[in-house]
Each structure stands twice: as structure tokens, then as C-alpha cells.
Write a protein that holds these residues in place. Structure first.
Motif, PDB file in Angstrom:
ATOM      1  N   GLY A 582       0.817  -1.202   0.000  1.00 28.01           N
ATOM      2  CA  GLY A 582       0.000   0.000   0.000  1.00 28.01           C
ATOM      3  C   GLY A 582       0.851   1.252   0.000  1.00 28.01           C
ATOM      4  N   PHE A 583       2.006   1.178   0.656  1.00 27.67           N
ATOM      5  CA  PHE A 583       2.966   2.284   0.692  1.00 27.67           C
ATOM      6  C   PHE A 583       4.340   1.688   0.952  1.00 27.67           C
ATOM      7  N   ALA A 584       5.371   2.276   0.339  1.00 30.13           N
ATOM      8  CA  ALA A 584       6.733   1.785   0.554  1.00 30.13           C
ATOM      9  C   ALA A 584       7.710   2.940   0.414  1.00 30.13           C
ATOM     10  N   SER A 585       8.625   3.035   1.368  1.00 32.91           N
ATOM     11  CA  SER A 585       9.670   4.057   1.328  1.00 32.91           C
ATOM     12  C   SER A 585      10.993   3.403   1.710  1.00 32.91           C
ATOM     13  N   PHE A 586      12.058   3.753   0.966  1.00 32.89           N
ATOM     14  CA  PHE A 586      13.351   3.109   1.172  1.00 32.89           C
ATOM     15  C   PHE A 586      14.460   4.148   1.192  1.00 32.89           C
ATOM     16  N   ARG A 587      15.540   3.795   1.846  1.00 34.52           N
ATOM     17  CA  ARG A 587      16.825   4.422   1.622  1.00 34.52           C
ATOM     18  C   ARG A 587      17.640   3.441   0.782  1.00 34.52           C
ATOM     19  N   ILE A 588      18.682   3.903   0.129  1.00 30.68           N
ATOM     20  CA  ILE A 588      19.462   3.026  -0.741  1.00 30.68           C
ATOM     21  C   ILE A 588      20.107   1.905   0.081  1.00 30.68           C
ATOM     22  N   VAL A 589      19.925   0.684  -0.379  1.00 27.79           N
ATOM     23  CA  VAL A 589      20.470  -0.504   0.288  1.00 27.79           C
ATOM     24  C   VAL A 589      21.700  -0.965  -0.480  1.00 27.79           C
TER      25      VAL A 589
END
Length: 616
Positions: A582-589
Motif C-alpha cells: 500500500g505504501f513503501a519508502s526506502f533508503r538506498i540498500v
């Protein structure tokens, strides 16, 4: 270098060399795309985890290593590692072939003009191992196959694999990124797919290979990821653009990227192998027909992209429509190649197209060879009709393939008293049919193949100037192949996956510089596609303050599924695709490491944690 292979067939030749201080040099030559990937790094793991990851990524057909190479203290040794981790052919060469000075000289000669800058003196001194590995690979190609690389045609990247997210080989297997897990107890695949199989609805070989490469080494550049996501926004909201691009891409030859390799490899002078020379001529003629067909479709592709707004699609349109090299190349091809020449998948049709590719009147000897080819082909056809009437076999037919040429196929229902007349030779039963030949057919078949071989050789001679011209501008061909592969992956894989799902199932992920990893209502992308009832979503939140999550629960409650789900959603986001949440937020992995399941070793009296520590 070869014309007909399966889509999944690997094309990499890998050269590996190490020194006594655990420094490793790797050179990977892609025979399909005529590109060379160089890497040099310190191997910090006693079990060569970095090399194992590269083997997983390149999946080479041949691995070249120095002979009598002893392993540094505490290491398991390259030879033992390759025997255990790869089914590729192993070739040992004396260390004299791994000459970094010769490697630098050879690469400066064959490298495309855009990539020559990496061979400065500083690079040579610092990265001598990978240059030595490159020298061994190029020499082996020359000796083994009798081919050399043309000048200024090889695309070279340096340490490209380390500019992407690193996923070790064990995690690739645990997460089912490329292949489904195999149950050791019954040695059968589970009733589930892999992430690659789920996303691989591409129409071209290049698109499928680019998708696989992205899944094994996802992106780490936020700008590139955002650019891909912007183009997906446009493709999913503009049905006319999506279906238009999908239709145009499907019209392009499936293996357009094979064209590039054909013009980068030339047969070494002095070769006396007539069969190989004929085969080489056939491949070159087929490549020019493929290139002609691709260039004819470029105006249609530009027309479909003319209303595109996203920067990625606009850049592709500009690179293809404003490049004058394509129009000049198209004119040069039209001067000698017949307008009716088209790429064909059928072996006999393709052979006929290749024999008649050059216009009439260009070479009188070629016209004579064609006449002989037509005469023998008609005689073979008439012979088949004669056998049908003479032996009362209405279902008798002539079949052609590249290995046997023309041969006869007789249905079992046509036989009287289950016996073939004595005129039929070399009888082999295949299912309900009998495959055979006759003395007369074998004689005509031999003459027909000789005429076709003469057509190939004469055609290549007629096209020599054109081939030299194309070889001088390989960068334009590489750009065309890369653009088509990227479009295919974005349209037929990513956008197709989103559009064919239910509304609001997949969402665009957000990326921040230092924000948390937050997933709301995330779902396992593989399990939800095969599960009949609704998949129960899960939330995930990790930040610098809460960077450790412990999941507890009874057996079969979904703990491992949740772990895999988070990793797969992260991979999908980093390749520039929408994610099932429904929602997704990331920092660079930077890295993904997993240890899922039990890995106890009773022979060593070691638990899972102890055994992992011993291996690494």
C-alpha cells in the motif's frame, strides 16, 4: 558468434587470476554483446564469496584460470571452488598468458573510443590483475575459435558489478530471485515461481537478459531509479503509449542484440576450416538482414514515442531519431541488400533469404551460384512428389534442418505391411514417423548445400565494404540494442506486471537519502500470485533507531515468508519497479545477506551459526 541458441544459453567467457595477498582480477567477455567487464578486488572471505557472487551473475560457459595456482593461506583455492560452484568448462593456461602489459595493449587496440580513457598508466599499474585476465581471455578466443576482435569495437566497463547492490549467491537462492527453491526430499520444484519468472514477460532476448542482470545486481543510484519510476507512471497511465510500444517491440527481431557481436568478431587470417568459414559468412549475412529489419522499424518506434513526456522515454526517442548514423547505415544497406530480404525463424526460409539477400547484378558469380541453388532445390521438391506417387505415400514429405539438410519423413499410416521399400536408407523411427533418405536425395542434398555455401561466401565478399563500414560504428549498434532491451524490460515486464494486476495492488516506492525503510500492507510478490485466498499483508518499519527486528511465532506462521517478502520488495524497488504494497519508502540498500532455514552439519558437529562462521 553463433547464430541460433536458446534464450537462456550463457555467452560469457570468464578469466580469473589471484595473487598471494588475496587480490583477485576478473575479466568477463560477453560473446553475444561484444562487451568486456573488468573487476579487481580484495577477496576478504576465505570461501571466495565475492567470486561466487560474480559466478552467479555472469553464469559463464568457460572459465580460464592459471595452471598450478596455489591458494593463499586459509583459502580453499580457485580450482576447488570452481569445481564445487560452477558447471562451466574449466581451462587452465600457463601464467605467461596472463600478461598485464599485453592485456593493456590489446584492449587499447580493440576498445571503443569512448572507453579508452580507463587504460591510462595509473589504471595499468593499479589494476594489473584484471588486465592480465583480459589478455588470457582474448588469446583463448583467438586460439580456440579462430576469431579476433575488430578495432575500436569492444565495449569495456570497469568494476561495474560493484556499482550496484550486492546480493550474495546464497541469498539469491534463498529468496528465489532467479530459480525456485528445490525440495531436497523429493527433488522437485515447489508449485511456485521465482521473481525472475514472474516478471519475465519480455519479448526480446536482450530484455530478458537485462531483467536478469538487474535482479542479480539492483541499482544504487536514486536518480536512475526515479527516472525509471517516472516512465512507469506514464506507461501505466497512458494505455495508448503502453500498447503502442508493446506492439512495436514485438515486431523487432527477437535477438537484435546478436547483430552487434557479428560485426565485432572477425575470422583470423589463415584459417583453412571451410565449414567454419561458410558458417561465419552465413551468420554475417543473417546479421545484416536482422539489422536492416530493425532499422526499418525505427521510424515507427519514434512515432509511437513522439508524445512521451518522461525523461527516459524522451531520451530514447532522441537517441534513436536524431542519430544520423542510422539513416546513413540504412541507405548503405539498401544499396546492396534486396528490399524483400527479411529475417526468418524457419531454417529453410532463413537459408533462402540469406542466399538471395544481395540484389541481382551485383556479382555474376553469385547469380550463377543462386541458379544452381534454385535448380537443386526444385529437383529435390520434384523428387518428393515423385516418391509420393511411385510408392503411394500421400503423407510423405520433405523436411529440412541445418544438421541433416533435406530428409524424408514418412507417416506410419502410409506404410503397407509395415515395411519400407529398399530405396529408403538411414531409416530412423521417431514417434509415429520414419525419417530416412535415398541415394538420389543425398546426392541432390550435397549439391544443394555446396551451392548454398558458395552463395554465402560470395555474398560476404559482396558485402565486405558494408561490413567494414558497420564495424567502424559499433557504438551506434550497441546504443540501439541497449535502448530496445531497456524499453522491452520497462514496457513488457514492469508495466505489464502492474497493468495486469488488480487496481491499487502495486504502488510506486519512495526513496530518501537517510529515511527509514517503511512498508505498509506489504505482500510476498510470488505467493500472492498462486494463493487462492486473500494474502494477509504485513507492515515493516526500520530506521537508525530501530535497525533490528526480531520476529517470533509458531512453526508455519509465516516468519520466513515475511523475511523473504521484505527482501523481494526491496529488490523490486531498487530495479525501478512498482512494489506489492500500500505504501513503501526506502533508503538506498548496499547489500542483502540472508540465512534462511537450517544449515546444521552433523559431520562437523556444528550448528547453523557455527557452520556459517566456518564457511565465511
Amino acid at each position: 558468434m553463433e547464430s541460433e541458441k536458446s534464450d537462456s544459453d550463457t555467452r560469457y567467457v570468464l578469466g580469473i587470476i589471484e595473487n598471494r595477498v588475496k587480490e583477485v582480477g576478473v575479466a568477463a567477455l560477453d560473446l553475444r554483446r561484444a562487451s568486456l567487464h573488468l573487476s579487481q578486488f580484495i577477496e576478504t572471505s576465505r570461501s571466495y564469496q565475492n567470486i561466487v557472487t560474480l559466478l552467479q551473475y555472469f553464469d559463464p560457459k568457460v572459465i580460464i584460470i592459471p595452471s598450478n595456482s596455489s591458494a593463499p593461506d586459509g583459502m580453499i583455492g580457485l580450482t576447488a571452488l570452481l569445481e564445487r560452484c560452477s558447471n562451466a568448462r574449466k581451462v587452465e593456461l600457463v601464467r605467461g598468458f596472463f600478461d598485464d602489459t599485453k592485456g593493456a595493449t590489446m584492449l587499447q587496440n580493440v576498445a571503443a573510443k569512448e572507453t579508452r580513457a580507463i587504460f591510462s598508466e595509473n589504471y595499468h599499474k593499479q589494476f594489473y590483475l584484471c588486465l592480465g585476465a583480459a589478455a588470457a581471455v582474448l588469446k583463448w578466443i583467438e586460439v580456440e575459435h579462430g576469431f579476433i576482435i575488430t578495432k575500436n569495437s569492444l565495449q569495456i566497463t570497469f568494476n561495474g558489478s560493484f556499482d550496484h547492490m550486492s546480493i550474495d549467491a546464497t541469498s539469491i537462492e534463498n529468496l528465489e530471485v532467479i530459480e525456485p527453491l528445490v525440495l531436497d526430499s523429493i527433488k522437485q520444484k515447489r508449485n511456485r515461481s521465482s521473481l525472475y519468472n514472474m516478471l519475465n514477460t519480455t519479448k526480446t532476448v536482450g530484455g530478458a537478459r537485462l531483467l536478469r542482470a538487474n535482479l542479480l545486481q539492483p541499482l544504487k543510484d536514486i536518480e536512475t531509479i526515479t527516472t525509471r519510476l517516472d516512465s512507469l507512471d506514464e506507461l501505466t497511465n497512458n494505455e495508448q503509449l503502453f500498447f503502442g510500444l508493446s506492439d512495436v517491440i514485438q515486431k523487432f527481431p527477437k535477438d537484435t542484440d546478436r547483430v552487434l557481436c557479428s560485426f565485432c568478431f572477425r575470422q583470423k587470417k589463415g584459417s583453412v576450416d571451410t565449414t567454419a568459414s561458410t558458417r561465419r559468412s552465413q551468420v554475417l549475412v543473417a546479421a545484416i538482414i536482422l539489422l536492416k529489419e530493425a532499422l526499418d522499424l525505427l521510424p515507427l518506434l519514434s512515432k509511437v514515442l513522439q508524445d512521451a513526456k518522461s525523461s527516459l522515454l524522451c531520451n530514447i526517442r532522441a537517441s534513436l531519431s536524431s542519430n544520423s548514423a542510422y539513416s546513413v547505415l540504412k541507405e548503405r544497406i539498401s544499396e546492396v541488400i534486396s528490399d524483400d530480404a527479411m529475417h526468418a525463424r524457419s531454417a529453410f526460409t532463413a537459408r533462402t533469404q540469406q542466399c538471395f539477400a544481395v540484389k541481382y547484378g551485383v556479382d555474376c558469380m553469385l547469380d550463377l551460384a543462386r541458379k544452381s541453388f534454385c535448380t537443386t532445390s526444385e529437383a529435390i521438391h520434384e523428387l518428393g512428389i515423385k516418391y509420393q506417387k511411385e510408392f503411394d505415400m500421400p503423407k510423405l514429405r520433405l523436411v529440412y534442418n541445418q544438421r541433416q539438410g533435406f530428409h524424408i519423413v514418412i507417416s506410419e499410416s502410409d506404410l503397407q505391411q509395415n515395411c519400407l521399400p529398399n530405396v529408403f536408407l538411414q531409416v530412423v523411427k521417431r514417434g509415429k514417423n520414419f525419417c530416412c533418405s535415398t541415394d538420389e536425395l543425398m546426392s541432390l542434398n550435397s549439391r544443394n548445400q555446396e551451392a548454398a555455401a558458395e552463395c554465402y561466401v560470395r555474398t560476404e565478399q559482396c558485402l565486405e565494404d558494408l561490413i567494414n563500414y558497420i564495424s567502424g560504428d559499433v557504438r551506434s549498434l550497441a546504443l540501439l540494442a541497449e535502448s530496445l532491451s531497456l524499453l522491452d524490460m520497462m514496457v513488457n515486464s514492469f508495466a505489464n506486471t502492474i497493468i495486469t494486476k488488480l487496481p491499487a495492488v502495486y504502488t510506486r516506492p519512495d526513496f530518501t537519502e537517510n529515511g527509514p525503510i517503511a512498508i505498509e500492507a506489504g505482500r510476498h510478490p510470488l505467493l500472492e500470485s498462486i494463493q487462492f485466498e486473500d494474502f494477509v499483508p504485513n507492515n515493516t518499519f526500520m530506521s537508525e533507531a530501530t535497525n533490528l527486528v526480531i520476529i517470533t511465532g509458531p512453526n508455519m506462521s509465516g516468519k520466513s515468508t515475511h523475511l523473504r517478502q521484505v527482501a523481494l520488495i526491496t529488490i523490486m524497488a531498487h530495479i525501478g519497479c512498482y512494489v506489492p504494497a500500500g505504501f513503501a519508502s526506502f533508503r538506498i540498500v548496499d547489500h542483502i545477506f540472508t540465512r534462511i532455514g537450517t544449515g546444521d552439519n552433523l559431520e562437523l558437529n556444528a550448528s547453523t551459526v557455527t557452520y556459517i562462521s566456518i564457511k565465511s
